[in-house]
Design an enzyme around this catalytic site. Sequence first.
Site: not given
Length: 281
Positions: A58-60, A110-111, A149
């Site tokens: 899982k990745l951004s 991403t944020a 999150h």
Amino acid sequence: MSYPETIKVGFSPCPNDTFIFGALAQGLFTPRLRYETFIQDVETLNELALEGKLPLTKLSFGVFPAVISTYELLPVGAALGFGCGPLLVARKKPVNLARIRMAVPGLHTTAYLLLRFYLPELGQVVPLRYEKIIPAVVKGEVEAGLLIHEGRFVYQQYGLTALVDLGKWWEKETRLPLPLGGVFIKRDLPYEIKRAVLADLRESLNLARKNKAALWDFIRENAQELNPEVINKHLETFVNHYTYDLGEQGRKAVEVFLKWCQSRGLLEDLPQKFLFDGEAV
């Protein structure tokens, strides 16, 4: 053909990730391949991907431009949607965002990339693990914090106020869902292995959808916020139809995100194929 003994898979302890990978991690079905699970915060996974360490992770989406020659996106397992974007919060309004000390959940998230899109000129940026951002803002160690999150559901309990909802800003600009995170696989793995991985992930997700109760203990023991109401709100927000299949609109959102990165010099060339869909080549 011969498969590797194990596929190492990385994912975060967040409820949507443990929901996606829970049935696989707990052996609730017999997968086509063998897996070794590695649970870490998403920024650690992003950093490992920059070195190509994990075959499946899982990745951004924020790190995707930097690893796009090494990894391709899978069409299942994504955190993507409307009303789910990062929130910039502070103890009080107003603040001059160009001059303040601000905590972010990692420079490859991403944020943070969205924040740079929104406000190219930032003050001092302090990378912290996501669960440490609210305490840092409350204690006055930083003047603002960028929440992802579970943090986006509980910040008001700590007397904080939202300054910017970056998800709403993205939606207004693009009229598309926001791509936050996805499941990525190394491009150089054999096609048959990638197809088997995709089938296993689909089975893990389908089992989770049919029987969340079987995964509840696994989800809760890894979550930062243990309140069942917060966990369920997290799942309702970040697990949706795009998680089960990106679909045409989801793929379009990822493509637009990558084009934004390209226009800002973060991606030299947009590959013709950035997604592995399991179709014959």
